[in-house]
Design a protein around this motif. Sequence first.
Motif, PDB file in Angstrom:
ATOM      1  N   PHE A   1       0.840  -1.195   0.000  1.00 46.55           N
ATOM      2  CA  PHE A   1       0.000   0.000   0.000  1.00 46.55           C
ATOM      3  C   PHE A   1       0.877   1.248   0.000  1.00 46.55           C
ATOM      4  CE2 PHE A   1      -3.025  -3.041   1.849  1.00 46.55           C
ATOM      5  CZ  PHE A   1      -4.179  -2.734   1.136  1.00 46.55           C
ATOM      6  N   GLN A   2       0.464   2.252  -0.762  1.00 46.14           N
ATOM      7  CA  GLN A   2       1.152   3.539  -0.785  1.00 46.14           C
ATOM      8  C   GLN A   2       0.211   4.610  -0.262  1.00 46.14           C
ATOM      9  OE1 GLN A   2       3.501   4.514  -4.224  1.00 46.14           O
ATOM     10  NE2 GLN A   2       3.010   6.686  -4.077  1.00 46.14           N
ATOM     11  N   THR A   3       0.714   5.462   0.608  1.00 47.54           N
ATOM     12  CA  THR A   3      -0.134   6.459   1.249  1.00 47.54           C
ATOM     13  C   THR A   3      -0.504   7.595   0.289  1.00 47.54           C
ATOM     14  OG1 THR A   3       1.809   7.642   2.085  1.00 47.54           O
ATOM     15  CG2 THR A   3       0.799   5.995   3.530  1.00 47.54           C
ATOM     16  N   LEU A   4      -1.625   8.217   0.575  1.00 48.32           N
ATOM     17  CA  LEU A   4      -2.064   9.397  -0.165  1.00 48.32           C
ATOM     18  C   LEU A   4      -1.306  10.624   0.322  1.00 48.32           C
ATOM     19  CD1 LEU A   4      -4.311   7.449  -1.079  1.00 48.32           C
ATOM     20  CD2 LEU A   4      -5.942   9.319  -0.795  1.00 48.32           C
ATOM     21  N   PRO A   5      -1.415  11.740  -0.376  1.00 42.69           N
ATOM     22  CA  PRO A   5      -0.719  12.969   0.041  1.00 42.69           C
ATOM     23  C   PRO A   5      -1.107  13.382   1.460  1.00 42.69           C
ATOM     24  CG  PRO A   5      -1.611  13.230  -2.178  1.00 42.69           C
ATOM     25  CD  PRO A   5      -2.145  11.933  -1.661  1.00 42.69           C
ATOM     26  N   GLY A   6      -0.119  13.853   2.232  1.00 44.26           N
ATOM     27  CA  GLY A   6      -0.379  14.384   3.566  1.00 44.26           C
ATOM     28  C   GLY A   6      -0.518  13.350   4.660  1.00 44.26           C
ATOM     29  N   VAL A   7      -0.183  12.085   4.362  1.00 49.08           N
ATOM     30  CA  VAL A   7      -0.317  11.010   5.343  1.00 49.08           C
ATOM     31  C   VAL A   7       1.061  10.503   5.751  1.00 49.08           C
ATOM     32  CG1 VAL A   7      -1.211   8.687   5.783  1.00 49.08           C
ATOM     33  CG2 VAL A   7      -2.559  10.304   4.412  1.00 49.08           C
TER      34      VAL A   7
ATOM     35  N   CYS B   1       2.012  -2.528  14.960  1.00 48.56           N
ATOM     36  CA  CYS B   1       0.766  -2.085  14.339  1.00 48.56           C
ATOM     37  C   CYS B   1       0.917  -0.687  13.734  1.00 48.56           C
ATOM     38  CB  CYS B   1      -0.370  -2.086  15.355  1.00 48.56           C
ATOM     39  SG  CYS B   1      -0.860  -3.738  15.901  1.00 48.56           S
ATOM     40  N   LEU B   2       0.165  -0.447  12.682  1.00 47.91           N
ATOM     41  CA  LEU B   2       0.240   0.812  11.944  1.00 47.91           C
ATOM     42  C   LEU B   2      -0.320   1.970  12.754  1.00 47.91           C
ATOM     43  CD1 LEU B   2       0.950   1.917   9.050  1.00 47.91           C
ATOM     44  CD2 LEU B   2      -1.490   1.715   8.553  1.00 47.91           C
ATOM     45  N   THR B   3       0.400   3.092  12.748  1.00 43.89           N
ATOM     46  CA  THR B   3      -0.116   4.346  13.290  1.00 43.89           C
ATOM     47  C   THR B   3      -0.130   5.377  12.166  1.00 43.89           C
ATOM     48  OG1 THR B   3       2.043   5.191  13.992  1.00 43.89           O
ATOM     49  CG2 THR B   3       0.838   3.814  15.559  1.00 43.89           C
ATOM     50  N   ILE B   4      -1.132   6.239  12.195  1.00 47.81           N
ATOM     51  CA  ILE B   4      -1.362   7.168  11.093  1.00 47.81           C
ATOM     52  C   ILE B   4      -1.450   8.593  11.626  1.00 47.81           C
ATOM     53  CG2 ILE B   4      -2.936   7.787   9.221  1.00 47.81           C
ATOM     54  CD1 ILE B   4      -4.030   4.832   9.515  1.00 47.81           C
ATOM     55  N   GLU B   5      -0.660   9.472  11.040  1.00 45.83           N
ATOM     56  CA  GLU B   5      -0.738  10.902  11.341  1.00 45.83           C
ATOM     57  C   GLU B   5      -1.081  11.630  10.050  1.00 45.83           C
ATOM     58  OE1 GLU B   5       2.034  12.571  14.434  1.00 45.83           O
ATOM     59  OE2 GLU B   5       3.185  10.792  13.870  1.00 45.83           O
ATOM     60  N   ALA B   6      -2.252  12.227  10.029  1.00 43.72           N
ATOM     61  CA  ALA B   6      -2.735  12.924   8.837  1.00 43.72           C
ATOM     62  C   ALA B   6      -3.554  14.122   9.280  1.00 43.72           C
ATOM     63  CB  ALA B   6      -3.563  11.975   7.974  1.00 43.72           C
TER      64      ALA B   6
ATOM     65  N   MET C   1       6.713  -2.287   7.382  1.00 41.73           N
ATOM     66  CA  MET C   1       7.045  -1.025   6.716  1.00 41.73           C
ATOM     67  C   MET C   1       8.063  -1.274   5.605  1.00 41.73           C
ATOM     68  SD  MET C   1       5.338   1.531   8.093  1.00 41.73           S
ATOM     69  CE  MET C   1       6.341   2.960   7.655  1.00 41.73           C
ATOM     70  N   VAL C   2       7.747  -0.791   4.407  1.00 50.32           N
ATOM     71  CA  VAL C   2       8.630  -0.941   3.257  1.00 50.32           C
ATOM     72  C   VAL C   2       9.440   0.331   3.046  1.00 50.32           C
ATOM     73  CG1 VAL C   2       8.722  -1.408   0.776  1.00 50.32           C
ATOM     74  CG2 VAL C   2       7.000  -2.544   2.208  1.00 50.32           C
ATOM     75  N   SER C   3       8.808   1.468   3.249  1.00 54.39           N
ATOM     76  CA  SER C   3       9.449   2.776   3.178  1.00 54.39           C
ATOM     77  C   SER C   3       8.607   3.729   4.013  1.00 54.39           C
ATOM     78  CB  SER C   3       9.558   3.264   1.726  1.00 54.39           C
ATOM     79  OG  SER C   3       8.269   3.573   1.209  1.00 54.39           O
ATOM     80  N   LYS C   4       8.940   4.992   3.982  1.00 54.87           N
ATOM     81  CA  LYS C   4       8.204   5.958   4.807  1.00 54.87           C
ATOM     82  C   LYS C   4       6.766   6.143   4.348  1.00 54.87           C
ATOM     83  CE  LYS C   4       9.729  10.084   2.289  1.00 54.87           C
ATOM     84  NZ  LYS C   4      10.407  11.391   2.411  1.00 54.87           N
ATOM     85  N   ASN C   5       6.458   5.712   3.113  1.00 55.75           N
ATOM     86  CA  ASN C   5       5.077   5.865   2.638  1.00 55.75           C
ATOM     87  C   ASN C   5       4.512   4.585   2.017  1.00 55.75           C
ATOM     88  OD1 ASN C   5       6.576   5.830   0.303  1.00 55.75           O
ATOM     89  ND2 ASN C   5       5.526   7.549  -0.651  1.00 55.75           N
ATOM     90  N   LYS C   6       5.160   3.432   2.295  1.00 57.04           N
ATOM     91  CA  LYS C   6       4.664   2.153   1.784  1.00 57.04           C
ATOM     92  C   LYS C   6       4.694   1.111   2.887  1.00 57.04           C
ATOM     93  CE  LYS C   6       5.837   2.523  -3.145  1.00 57.04           C
ATOM     94  NZ  LYS C   6       6.564   1.892  -4.273  1.00 57.04           N
ATOM     95  N   PHE C   7       3.673   0.239   2.874  1.00 65.07           N
ATOM     96  CA  PHE C   7       3.634  -0.827   3.869  1.00 65.07           C
ATOM     97  C   PHE C   7       2.907  -2.046   3.314  1.00 65.07           C
ATOM     98  CE2 PHE C   7      -0.235   1.646   4.526  1.00 65.07           C
ATOM     99  CZ  PHE C   7      -1.224   0.696   4.737  1.00 65.07           C
TER     100      PHE C   7
END
Length: 359
Positions: A211-217, A226-231, A247-253
């Motif tokens: 999964f790749q995050t959307l802008p601003g996430v 477990c995943l934590t989300i700051e948006a 976690m694969v990268s700062k914006n992929k998991f």
Amino acid sequence: MKNPVWHKIHSDFKLNGVSYSPLGISKLGNTLVNEGNSFETAMGEFLLDWLSDKPTLTVLTSGSTGTPKSIKLKKEHMVNSALATGQYFKLREGTIALLCLPFSGIAGKMMLVRAMVLGWQLDYVEPSSTPLLDSEKKYDFAAMVPLQVQSSLKQLYRVDLLIIGGAPVNSTLKKDLQTLHTNCFETYGMTETITHIAVKAINGPQCSDFFQTLPGVQISTDKRGCLTIEAPDISDEKVVTNDLVSMVSKNKFEWLGRYDSIINSGGIKLVPEQIERKLAPIIPFRFFVAGLPDKVLGHRLVLIIEGTQFDKENLFETISSLKSLNKYEVPKEVFNIKSFVETKSNKVDRTKTLKKVFS
């Protein structure tokens, strides 16, 4: 509040071919409430609530991991979520889109919000398992749950871009989507994050396991993994999930499974979702694995299958020979039931199904 952002309806917005000003939408809301069917009544109530001066909306969570609860979402955050989706997928004004999801959840509401904010030409149909069956129209964008996608494979050529959410996309459906020209994306999100905050392509040249995050996430993991989300554009608080991820990268998991579904069997921690992905290629029915109380192991791993048209002994032999499974991941027993219990959003209710199996 003077001219709140959610009162700004894009001039290109159309609903079932009709253009609406804010006043026109208000009139439409009243008409749907008074004269519409149950789906249209829910839409009308939402439109009237959306156009009110209240800065928040009360929505119900899906209840897929527990009892549904009411939470408040800021309308401004919902607008920001719509803008992020439009930016990520390059869905500009004039996009022809289909709304075929219930208004009981956040997903249906957000399709309408995206259309009003981004200036889409949105058609709505009453939710069903075959939303494309009664029309020949082509769409730039649509959102569906896996059941709708599975039932619409022969009509999906009429949709250019499809997002799929509400439940994980199983391996059988992914395989069926590989031959289609429709660009299909699986979404990750929840009511608290105002639908998806991350997506992954599941067919075509961009196909990925991540999964790749959307802008601003911004994402990270806690001590449990477990995943934590700051948006901040869509939530004032950090969202701490029970989703185990890598976690694969700062914006992929990579999504692994649910922390609260882990089965402790003889001291070995088993993640049901990982085991189910390994079993999916050999079981052509709906199924899930679960842990039953055991005096020796604490919990023993079992397999629950929907339907009766299979040979338990042959299936168990096939499972036992799978090289992808380690010895702890082989179910100790196989049970079946005629039909699974489902939630209101058509997800399998594992807890109630187990009770039904052993009642």
